[in-house]
Design a protein around this motif. Structure first.
Motif, PDB file in Angstrom:
ATOM      1  N   LEU A   1      -1.481  -1.263  -7.740  1.00 28.28           N
ATOM      2  CA  LEU A   1      -0.716  -2.429  -7.282  1.00 28.28           C
ATOM      3  C   LEU A   1       0.416  -2.008  -6.350  1.00 28.28           C
ATOM      4  N   LEU A   2       1.012  -0.874  -6.639  1.00 30.32           N
ATOM      5  CA  LEU A   2       2.140  -0.389  -5.844  1.00 30.32           C
ATOM      6  C   LEU A   2       1.702   0.104  -4.466  1.00 30.32           C
ATOM      7  N   CYS A   3       0.395   0.259  -4.265  1.00 28.91           N
ATOM      8  CA  CYS A   3      -0.102   0.733  -2.976  1.00 28.91           C
ATOM      9  C   CYS A   3      -0.227  -0.383  -1.949  1.00 28.91           C
ATOM     10  N   LYS A   4      -0.037  -1.599  -2.361  1.00 25.51           N
ATOM     11  CA  LYS A   4      -0.075  -2.721  -1.420  1.00 25.51           C
ATOM     12  C   LYS A   4       1.241  -2.796  -0.672  1.00 25.51           C
ATOM     13  N   ASP A   5       1.140  -2.876   0.632  1.00 25.27           N
ATOM     14  CA  ASP A   5       2.336  -2.975   1.470  1.00 25.27           C
ATOM     15  C   ASP A   5       2.872  -4.409   1.447  1.00 25.27           C
ATOM     16  N   ASP A   6       4.189  -4.555   1.450  1.00 20.34           N
ATOM     17  CA  ASP A   6       4.809  -5.887   1.403  1.00 20.34           C
ATOM     18  C   ASP A   6       4.431  -6.741   2.605  1.00 20.34           C
ATOM     19  N   SER A   7       4.060  -6.091   3.692  1.00 23.47           N
ATOM     20  CA  SER A   7       3.709  -6.839   4.903  1.00 23.47           C
ATOM     21  C   SER A   7       2.297  -7.430   4.833  1.00 23.47           C
ATOM     22  N   GLU A   8       1.497  -6.995   3.875  1.00 23.73           N
ATOM     23  CA  GLU A   8       0.116  -7.477   3.764  1.00 23.73           C
ATOM     24  C   GLU A   8       0.087  -8.839   3.088  1.00 23.73           C
TER      25      GLU A   8
END
Length: 288
Positions: free
Chosen positions: A170-177
């Motif tokens: 889950l932490l690998c998702k970028d906030d910009s996505e």
């Protein structure tokens, strides 16, 4: 030790991974695969080749993409410490692949390997394009067990995934996505049509009301998505003592229909999401 099969000791020098076309008598597994730390699987042969190419690019590993399978059952690519392997569609095909990949890792003397399934699914009350990481896989009765017929008896095994690994992903998702990523229960079925309560198969002996009642019951039981492999993967990875995760992007909300009403471009873009997250995870681990 990933396998506890004592019978393999009798054939370890002449064992054949039949559906990969590899054999201990002719292939040096330790030289070929001894550095493997990650195995990524998916149903599509082309998607696994695309993933191997993406990993090669992201890890800056110059590698000719060579299919190491000499059969037409699966594909197997190696890029540095990463294997990408197809599993076909459904649990029977997936379990065959898992038996042979587990033996491959055993013969290669690999340690601390992490396993990922990357794929697509139907979501329940989720926006299409949502990425679901499986917390627990459940069967058609919404129970967290994989039932297997062995010697005329039903043998049940646990189907919970590594919760810490799911949280790390889950932490690998970028906030910009701009898409949602959640952890939830995944229901695995043995059939794409009637087994998933679809109305568009060749046969259908139930009503739309029956369908909706079943799907709502699944949702009430905590099911976030429906696919065809997570159940056996959780079971076999638990038996092997291997950390594993399943990441599937939802192509539609099954509470609203049976077919994805989405453009080909969007579908292609969405299918890249689990590939991107897993590649990002692998890259972060190798950089450390």
């Amino acid at each position: 030790m990933y396998t506890n099969n004592q019978h393999l000791m009798k054939v370890k020098d002449r064992d054949v991974l039949l559906h990969f076309g590899l054999a201990t008598a002719k292939d040096n597994f330790e030289d070929m695969f001894g550095d493997v730390k990650f195995v990524c699987s998916g149903g599509s042969m082309n998607r696994m080749k695309s993933l191997a190419a993406l990993i090669s690019k992201e890890l800056n590993i110059s590698s000719e993409l060579c299919n190491l399978c000499s059969t037409d059952r699966y594909v197997l690519y190696k890029v540095g410490p990463v294997l990408t392997v197809s599993h076909g569609m459904g649990m029977p095909s997936t379990t065959i692949m898992l038996h042979e990949i587990i033996k491959l890792l055993q013969y290669a003397k690999c340690k601390d390997v992490k396993f990922f399934r990357i794929g697509t699914c139907g979501g329940l009350s989720l926006e299409p394009g949502t990425l679901i990481v499986t917390g627990t896989a459940v069967d058609y009765k919404f129970e967290p067990v994989f039932e297997q017929q062995i010697l005329g008896k039903i043998v049940s095994t646990s189907t919970t995934f590594d919760k810490d690994l799911a949280k790390e992903l889950l932490l690998c998702k970028d906030d910009s996505e701009k898409f949602e990523m959640v952890i939830g229960n995944t229901m695995s079925t043995n059939d794409f049509y009637e087994g998933q309560a679809r109305l568009d198969g060749a046969f259908c002996d139930y009503t739309e009301e029956d369908k909706m009642k079943y799907l709502h019951a699944a949702y009430d039981a905590g099911v976030k998505n429906i696919e065809m492999e997570a159940l056996c993967i959780a079971s076999m990875m638990n038996r092997a003592g291997m950390s594993a995760a399943v990441l599937c992007v939802s192509l539609l909300d099954r509470l609203k229909g049976d077919e994805a009403a989405t453009s080909t471009k969007d579908l292609n873009d969405w299918q890249k999401r689990p590939l991107t997250i897993v590649t990002r995870y692998i890259k972060s681990k190798l950089e450390k």
